[in-house]
Motif scaffolding. Sequence first.
Motif, PDB file in Angstrom:
ATOM      1  N   ILE A 102      11.967   7.381  24.982  1.00 30.81           N
ATOM      2  CA  ILE A 102      13.239   7.263  24.251  1.00 30.81           C
ATOM      3  C   ILE A 102      13.551   8.556  23.504  1.00 30.81           C
ATOM      4  O   ILE A 102      14.718   9.005  23.461  1.00 30.81           O
ATOM      5  N   GLU A 103      12.549   9.165  22.900  1.00 28.82           N
ATOM      6  CA  GLU A 103      12.752  10.432  22.191  1.00 28.82           C
ATOM      7  C   GLU A 103      13.302  11.506  23.117  1.00 28.82           C
ATOM      8  O   GLU A 103      14.118  12.351  22.715  1.00 28.82           O
ATOM      9  N   LYS A 104      12.872  11.499  24.386  1.00 30.24           N
ATOM     10  CA  LYS A 104      13.364  12.483  25.350  1.00 30.24           C
ATOM     11  C   LYS A 104      14.783  12.164  25.819  1.00 30.24           C
ATOM     12  O   LYS A 104      15.547  13.056  26.196  1.00 30.24           O
ATOM     13  N   ILE A 105      15.127  10.856  25.782  1.00 32.69           N
ATOM     14  CA  ILE A 105      16.453  10.434  26.244  1.00 32.69           C
ATOM     15  C   ILE A 105      17.529  10.670  25.183  1.00 32.69           C
ATOM     16  O   ILE A 105      18.693  10.967  25.520  1.00 32.69           O
ATOM     17  N   LEU A 106      17.169  10.562  23.906  1.00 38.13           N
ATOM     18  CA  LEU A 106      18.167  10.657  22.835  1.00 38.13           C
ATOM     19  C   LEU A 106      18.986  11.946  22.853  1.00 38.13           C
ATOM     20  O   LEU A 106      20.209  11.890  22.623  1.00 38.13           O
ATOM     21  N   PRO A 107      18.402  13.105  23.114  1.00 37.70           N
ATOM     22  CA  PRO A 107      19.239  14.309  23.181  1.00 37.70           C
ATOM     23  C   PRO A 107      20.305  14.235  24.279  1.00 37.70           C
ATOM     24  O   PRO A 107      21.417  14.765  24.118  1.00 37.70           O
ATOM     25  N   VAL A 108      19.963  13.546  25.386  1.00 34.57           N
ATOM     26  CA  VAL A 108      20.951  13.364  26.461  1.00 34.57           C
ATOM     27  C   VAL A 108      22.092  12.488  25.964  1.00 34.57           C
ATOM     28  O   VAL A 108      23.274  12.762  26.225  1.00 34.57           O
ATOM     29  N   LEU A 109      21.732  11.439  25.208  1.00 38.80           N
ATOM     30  CA  LEU A 109      22.753  10.565  24.638  1.00 38.80           C
ATOM     31  C   LEU A 109      23.621  11.333  23.652  1.00 38.80           C
ATOM     32  O   LEU A 109      24.860  11.149  23.618  1.00 38.80           O
ATOM     33  N   ASP A 110      22.994  12.212  22.863  1.00 38.76           N
ATOM     34  CA  ASP A 110      23.763  13.034  21.919  1.00 38.76           C
ATOM     35  C   ASP A 110      24.774  13.907  22.660  1.00 38.76           C
ATOM     36  O   ASP A 110      25.922  14.068  22.211  1.00 38.76           O
ATOM     37  N   ASN A 111      24.355  14.480  23.781  1.00 37.74           N
ATOM     38  CA  ASN A 111      25.252  15.346  24.553  1.00 37.74           C
ATOM     39  C   ASN A 111      26.417  14.560  25.150  1.00 37.74           C
ATOM     40  O   ASN A 111      27.551  15.075  25.241  1.00 37.74           O
ATOM     41  N   PHE A 112      26.135  13.326  25.555  1.00 36.97           N
ATOM     42  CA  PHE A 112      27.225  12.468  26.030  1.00 36.97           C
ATOM     43  C   PHE A 112      28.267  12.293  24.938  1.00 36.97           C
ATOM     44  O   PHE A 112      29.482  12.405  25.173  1.00 36.97           O
ATOM     45  N   GLU A 133      33.059   7.985  30.068  1.00 42.89           N
ATOM     46  CA  GLU A 133      32.963   6.985  29.009  1.00 42.89           C
ATOM     47  C   GLU A 133      32.259   5.720  29.500  1.00 42.89           C
ATOM     48  O   GLU A 133      31.463   5.122  28.763  1.00 42.89           O
ATOM     49  N   GLN A 134      32.530   5.313  30.742  1.00 47.16           N
ATOM     50  CA  GLN A 134      31.868   4.135  31.298  1.00 47.16           C
ATOM     51  C   GLN A 134      30.359   4.365  31.470  1.00 47.16           C
ATOM     52  O   GLN A 134      29.540   3.469  31.201  1.00 47.16           O
ATOM     53  N   ILE A 135      30.011   5.571  31.906  1.00 46.52           N
ATOM     54  CA  ILE A 135      28.582   5.899  32.044  1.00 46.52           C
ATOM     55  C   ILE A 135      27.897   5.869  30.680  1.00 46.52           C
ATOM     56  O   ILE A 135      26.778   5.347  30.531  1.00 46.52           O
ATOM     57  N   PHE A 139      24.899   3.443  29.477  1.00 46.92           N
ATOM     58  CA  PHE A 139      23.691   4.057  28.929  1.00 46.92           C
ATOM     59  C   PHE A 139      23.295   3.360  27.618  1.00 46.92           C
ATOM     60  O   PHE A 139      22.132   2.969  27.411  1.00 46.92           O
ATOM     61  N   VAL A 140      24.261   3.198  26.733  1.00 46.23           N
ATOM     62  CA  VAL A 140      24.005   2.561  25.436  1.00 46.23           C
ATOM     63  C   VAL A 140      23.572   1.104  25.615  1.00 46.23           C
ATOM     64  O   VAL A 140      22.663   0.620  24.925  1.00 46.23           O
ATOM     65  N   ASP A 144      20.128  -0.636  24.416  1.00 45.32           N
ATOM     66  CA  ASP A 144      20.197  -1.783  23.517  1.00 45.32           C
ATOM     67  C   ASP A 144      19.390  -2.957  24.079  1.00 45.32           C
ATOM     68  O   ASP A 144      18.666  -3.640  23.338  1.00 45.32           O
ATOM     69  N   ASP A 145      19.494  -3.200  25.384  1.00 40.46           N
ATOM     70  CA  ASP A 145      18.728  -4.269  26.023  1.00 40.46           C
ATOM     71  C   ASP A 145      17.230  -4.005  25.967  1.00 40.46           C
ATOM     72  O   ASP A 145      16.416  -4.948  25.946  1.00 40.46           O
TER      73      ASP A 145
END
Length: 203
Positions: A102-112, A133-135, A139-140, A144-145
Amino acid sequence: MKQKEKTKVEENDTAAEDAGQENLDTEQQNLNAQAEGEEEKTADAETADAEKAEEEDVPKGDKKAQELNDKLMRTIAEFDNFRKRSEKEKSAMFEIGAKAIIEKILPVLDNFERGLDSISEEEKGSAFAQGIEQIYKQFVTVLDDAGVKVIETVGKEFDPSLHNAVMHVEDDSLGENIIAEEFQKGYMYKESVVRHSMVKVAN
């Protein structure tokens, strides 16, 4: 006359012999009876000893069975403790691994999010912007799940276990120690913090 006396003596001797023989027979019978009595006593004693030995063997068997049962119960308890400890360790290792991903994924989410914020109002209606926006929403939803939640910030009281204060501001409209602004989102995985929120705290 002498012949009569002789006959009488012989009769007396015979009677004496018979009496002596009878005494001997009586003594022999007494001895035999005594011997039989001793044999009976010995047999009775042996029987009693055998019965006693059998009685003593029963408690020994029960004691051995109890020892084996106790050992079995201890083994079962130890195995149950080992199973619970293994499950707990496995769960902890899974959570550690999940947090690392998750720590590695969060920067990708930030960039989105930065990319969506940079889209102008005119471009938001385009197919490309809507696709991005749909992607992002998908992702979120997946995170969350999986148990990843955003840490609430603005308007909430500052909590050092959840938030990282990088700036303070005086604002009479806000209460003391209230978060005024969020610079970077923080996330939790189940009950543990993956990343603290970067915030500005009032007063």
